[in-house]
Motif scaffolding. Structure first.
Motif, PDB file in Angstrom:
ATOM      1  N   LEU A 254      47.816  78.796  48.487  1.00  0.00           N
ATOM      2  CA  LEU A 254      47.629  78.937  49.782  1.00  0.00           C
ATOM      3  C   LEU A 254      48.777  79.818  50.316  1.00  0.00           C
ATOM      4  O   LEU A 254      48.392  80.659  51.160  1.00  0.00           O
ATOM      5  CB  LEU A 254      48.028  77.554  50.555  1.00  0.00           C
TER       6      LEU A 254
ATOM      7  N   THR B  65      39.045  83.495  51.912  1.00  0.00           N
ATOM      8  CA  THR B  65      39.779  84.873  51.878  1.00  0.00           C
ATOM      9  C   THR B  65      39.400  85.959  50.636  1.00  0.00           C
ATOM     10  O   THR B  65      39.275  87.064  51.054  1.00  0.00           O
ATOM     11  CB  THR B  65      41.453  84.465  51.490  1.00  0.00           C
TER      12      THR B  65
ATOM     13  N   ALA C 267      47.786  77.814  56.723  1.00  0.00           N
ATOM     14  CA  ALA C 267      46.875  78.310  56.054  1.00  0.00           C
ATOM     15  C   ALA C 267      45.353  77.991  56.533  1.00  0.00           C
ATOM     16  O   ALA C 267      44.518  78.778  56.042  1.00  0.00           O
ATOM     17  CB  ALA C 267      46.682  77.771  54.416  1.00  0.00           C
TER      18      ALA C 267
ATOM     19  N   ILE D 175      39.433  77.922  51.842  1.00  0.00           N
ATOM     20  CA  ILE D 175      40.265  78.804  52.540  1.00  0.00           C
ATOM     21  C   ILE D 175      40.238  80.016  51.438  1.00  0.00           C
ATOM     22  O   ILE D 175      40.097  81.162  52.007  1.00  0.00           O
ATOM     23  CB  ILE D 175      41.656  78.310  52.619  1.00  0.00           C
TER      24      ILE D 175
ATOM     25  N   THR E 292      47.091  83.099  50.054  1.00  0.00           N
ATOM     26  CA  THR E 292      46.196  83.509  51.149  1.00  0.00           C
ATOM     27  C   THR E 292      46.753  83.931  52.623  1.00  0.00           C
ATOM     28  O   THR E 292      46.258  84.583  53.424  1.00  0.00           O
ATOM     29  CB  THR E 292      45.215  82.249  51.756  1.00  0.00           C
ATOM     30  N   LEU E 293      48.076  83.259  52.775  1.00  0.00           N
ATOM     31  CA  LEU E 293      48.786  83.684  53.706  1.00  0.00           C
ATOM     32  C   LEU E 293      49.353  85.077  53.806  1.00  0.00           C
ATOM     33  O   LEU E 293      50.026  85.627  54.639  1.00  0.00           O
ATOM     34  CB  LEU E 293      49.923  82.784  54.111  1.00  0.00           C
TER      35      LEU E 293
ATOM     36  N   HIS F 244      42.537  84.162  59.746  1.00  0.00           N
ATOM     37  CA  HIS F 244      43.276  85.314  59.654  1.00  0.00           C
ATOM     38  C   HIS F 244      42.975  86.171  60.745  1.00  0.00           C
ATOM     39  O   HIS F 244      42.094  86.237  61.597  1.00  0.00           O
ATOM     40  CB  HIS F 244      42.681  86.297  58.411  1.00  0.00           C
TER      41      HIS F 244
END
Ligand code: ARG
Length: 551
Positions: A470, A535, A89, A531, A473-474, A93
């Motif tokens: 998390l 995102t 994470a 994070i 977000t991935l 990106h």
């Protein structure tokens, strides 16, 4: 990291088999589940549960696996290691495509001398978001506002102006076309005049050209206002029906050389029907019997022009679904005449309706103008804010109203109709733009209060709220890619909402700045907040929304 892709590939490589990876609703038993054993069982002639149990040790060898278990008829649940999630994470990106394309996008399609109405809302919002997504992925885009600025409507407007004088502003200008059209219906001389003026304008009459240029200025500035209020990226080209007029002759020659043009009652048409057609497929009208440039001729000439000047790999159009047939015809002719090798796609939108399911109208029954929609939404936000006893700056109110309108527009499958309800879309709770902005403001404010970030925690365990957030977000990279591949901007809006839900669960269940939180946990949670904020902010940016300072 594109988590889904990574896990899926690792499992398939390990098993030497291509299986489906799913994200189970109940994350308690696993972050992912695979049907590998069930698929393999068929060819192996084994019981899927038994086979699943045989596979487990192999999957345990994968470095990201914390736990695996068999469920139901033979699904395998996979739980990821906290440490793996934590490190994955924190990587930025990586969304840049390995296969960048040149893409011409055609949206907006505003008309000169006519107000922008509710029908121009979706093409503007969805087209703009698609453009942002494509750019974000590293494709090169060129946006065309293929404006309606040629043909009979222009003649009708000039005829009126010659009689009654130049309009002073957009409101005055926008009344002319409907009035002149109405008059032409009952007054043959008026119609004849308008036709003559149209022809003379098109062949360069300087007096008419001057009038045209003058009211064009009013229209362009009105379009600019809308562009600005909707926070759209500026169009790269405002080249519409008039801009492509010089290419009609060349295009016509190509159609002729391919033997496609057929005379029919003085008009020129192209037959596009094939034996496979089950639905009616009328011919495309290239020139009318009175020799005026048609809507279809403009679109074909635009393809001819774009192919020469941009050499695009893809040309995409965004309009309402009433133009579906038109684009089918145009695409067929473009391919029959080899005007371009580009992939051509058209996204046809459903209608925006009132609560009665009929196309949304103003209170007096007229077509709603685009700016009215924004004003109505701004009023609804202002009322909510006042009712809640809050004071917010005008800029903030505007940003919230814009988010309400755009988010709601993006949220729905583009092909479906949706109901426009200013009260519902401006709610600060539920699947709405204000809710998404509010969540972003909340994340920003936590980070502001946290001040200097302490060194991030190194090793860690994650609570369910932390890991779920998390993991979401991935899923960002996969979402943006799918939204592009499927031309489905609604995926971005829905992703934003899902992310916000998990942010708020995390916010409520995982204290950060409270005194009883130890340093290690605080550092970890601040990092998670960052994070999530980054995102979410990127997602919000893809929708062309602005995050206010406070809400
Ligand atoms: N001006 C048209 C309208 O308002 C839309 C143009 C769409 N784009 C195109 N290339 N035909 O309906």
């Amino acid at each position: 990291m594109n988590l889904y892709k990574y896990i899926s590939k690792s499992i398939n490589d390990k098993l030497g088999f291509t299986a489906n990876l799913e994200t189970p609703r109940n994350r308690e038993f696993g972050d992912f589940s695979t049907n590998a054993a069930m698929v393999m069982a068929k060819s192996a002639g084994k019981n899927p549960r038994e086979l699943a149990n045989e596979i487990l040790p192999k999957l345990r060898e994968l470095d990201f696996v914390a736990d695996v278990s068999v469920a139901g008829p033979g699904f395998i649940n996979i739980k990821l290691k906290d440490d793996f999630i934590w490190h994955a994470a924190q990587e930025p990106h990586n969304t840049k495509t390995e296969n960048p394309k040149k893409i011409d996008l055609d949206y907006g399609g505003y008309n000169v001398g006519k107000a922008l109405h509710i029908g121009h809302l979706r093409t503007s919002i969805v087209g703009d978001t698609f453009n942002r997504i494509a750019k974000f992925l590293g494709h090169t885009t060129k946006s065309y506002n293929h404006i309606g600025d040629w043909g009979r409507p222009m003649g009708l407007i000039i005829t009126w102006i010659l009689e009654f004088g130049m309009p002073k502003n957009a409101d005055e200008l926008n009344k002319i076309y409907p009035e002149s059209t109405a008059r032409a219906k009952s007054d043959d001389a008026w119609m004849a005049r308008a036709k003559e003026i149209t022809a003379e304008l098109q062949s360069g009459n300087p007096e008419y050209r001057k009038i045209y240029d003058d009211f064009m200025k009013i229209s362009l500035s009105q379009m600019d206002t809308v562009l600005h209020r909707l926070n759209l990226l500026p169009f790269d080209e405002t080249m519409g029906e008039r801009g492509v007029a010089p290419y009609v002759a060349d295009t016509q020659k190509i159609l002729e050389s391919c033997g496609l043009l057929v005379e029919s009652d003085g008009a020129m048409i192209v037959n596009v029907r094939t034996d496979d057609d089950t639905a009616p497929m009328p011919p495309l009208m290239f020139r009318t019997s009175s020799d005026t440039q048609t809507y279809a001729a403009a679109d074909l000439s635009a393809i001819y022009y774009r192919n020469k000047s941009d050499k695009p790999d893809i040309i995409g159009y965004f309009t309402d679904s009433r133009q579906n047939l038109h684009f089918q015809q145009v695409f067929r002719v473009a391919k029959m005449a080899h005007l371009t090798d580009a992939e051509l796609f058209h996204t046809g939108f459903g209608a925006i309706t009132g609560p009665d399911g009929k196309p949304f109208k103003t209170r007096d029954g007229g077509v709603a103008e685009l700016l009215d929609i924004l004003d109505t939404s701004t009023d609804a936000v202002r009322k909510r804010v006042t009712d809640a006893g809050k004071v917010l700056q005008d800029d903030t109110i505007d940003a919230i109203a814009l988010a309400a309108v755009k988010f709601n527009d993006l949220l729905h499958d583009v092909r479906a109709d949706y109901v426009f309800d200013p009260n519902q879309i401006t709610s600060f709770e539920g699947r709405t733009g204000p809710y998404v902005l509010y969540t972003a403001v909340r994340l920003n404010s936590v980070l502001k209060r946290a001040g200097d970030t302490p060194d991030a925690a190194t090793t860690t365990t994650l609570t369910p709220d932390e890991r779920n957030l998390l993991i979401e977000t991935l899923d960002f990279e996969r979402t943006v890619q799918s939204a592009f591949d499927n031309r489905a901007t609604d995926m971005i809006a829905n992703y934003a909402y899902d992310l916000c839900q998990l942010v708020n669960a995390f916010y409520h269940n995982c204290p950060i700045l409270r005194d009883d939180v130890d340093d290690e946990t605080r550092a970890k949670r601040i990092k998670i907040t960052q994070i999530a904020r980054d995102t979410l902010a990127t997602t919000i940016d893809l929708m062309g929304l602005k995050i206010p300072e406070e809400m």
